[in-house]
Design a protein around this motif. Structure first.
Motif, PDB file in Angstrom:
ATOM      1  N   THR A  54       0.793  -1.241   0.000  1.00  0.00           N
ATOM      2  CA  THR A  54       0.000   0.000   0.000  1.00  0.00           C
ATOM      3  C   THR A  54       0.821   1.286   0.000  1.00  0.00           C
ATOM      4  OG1 THR A  54      -0.165   0.009   2.414  1.00  0.00           O
ATOM      5  CG2 THR A  54      -1.917  -1.150   1.197  1.00  0.00           C
ATOM      6  N   ARG A  57       0.105   4.754  -1.963  1.00  0.00           N
ATOM      7  CA  ARG A  57      -0.945   5.727  -1.630  1.00  0.00           C
ATOM      8  C   ARG A  57      -0.408   6.928  -0.856  1.00  0.00           C
ATOM      9  NH1 ARG A  57      -4.120   4.325   3.214  1.00  0.00           N
ATOM     10  NH2 ARG A  57      -2.493   3.465   4.467  1.00  0.00           N
ATOM     11  N   LEU A  82      -1.350  11.600   2.158  1.00  0.00           N
ATOM     12  CA  LEU A  82      -1.896  10.728   1.124  1.00  0.00           C
ATOM     13  C   LEU A  82      -1.838  11.403  -0.242  1.00  0.00           C
ATOM     14  CD1 LEU A  82      -5.033   9.388   3.015  1.00  0.00           C
ATOM     15  CD2 LEU A  82      -2.894   8.167   2.569  1.00  0.00           C
ATOM     16  N   GLU A  83      -1.693  10.609  -1.276  1.00  0.00           N
ATOM     17  CA  GLU A  83      -1.736  11.131  -2.653  1.00  0.00           C
ATOM     18  C   GLU A  83      -3.055  11.838  -2.922  1.00  0.00           C
ATOM     19  OE1 GLU A  83       0.410  11.434  -5.028  1.00  0.00           O
ATOM     20  OE2 GLU A  83       2.052  10.199  -4.282  1.00  0.00           O
ATOM     21  N   THR A  84      -4.120  11.388  -2.277  1.00  0.00           N
ATOM     22  CA  THR A  84      -5.449  11.973  -2.462  1.00  0.00           C
ATOM     23  C   THR A  84      -5.678  13.199  -1.590  1.00  0.00           C
ATOM     24  OG1 THR A  84      -6.339  10.449  -0.815  1.00  0.00           O
ATOM     25  CG2 THR A  84      -6.479   9.778  -3.126  1.00  0.00           C
TER      26      THR A  84
END
Length: 112
Positions: A54, A57, A82-84
């Motif tokens: 993971t 991410r 986080l990338e988001t």
């Protein structure tokens, strides 16, 4: 002994971030157990199947403190983005015995 326990934990985090499974796998005991708010005492095989892959991410992941509590227990306080979007901090209690990680308990923190 304590220096080697923190070195093992720091190496495990480095291998996770670089996704070097071959280097990470031997650091974990055969009876390894991983617990987090999303996982309840999963074994080594499940950890490497579900959790280890993971790292992509994360936009950023920094160890803030790696602190030995005694000869076997190491606390790790880290921050990640986080990338988001969103930046968070967690704590992990990691048991290292005979040069291997036997247990990881993750405690999720809130948004920073």
């Amino acid at each position: 002994m304590i220096d080697s326990t923190t070195s093992i934990v720091e190496a495990a985090f480095r291998h996770y971030r670089s996704q070097d499974r071959e280097a990470a796998f031997p650091l974990y005991a055969d009876d390894f157990s991983f617990t987090s708010p999303q996982d309840d005492h999963i074994d080594k095989a499940t950890f490497f199947e579900r959790c280890f892959p993971t790292a992509d991410r994360f936009k950023d992941h920094r160890l803030l403190h790696v602190t030995p509590a005694n000869e076997e227990l190491v606390f790790v306080y880290y921050e990640y983005e986080l990338e988001t979007g969103g930046k968070y901090r967690n704590v992990e209690a990691i048991t290292v015995r005979d040069g291997l990680m036997h247990e990881v308990q993750v405690f999720f923190g809130g948004k920073v």
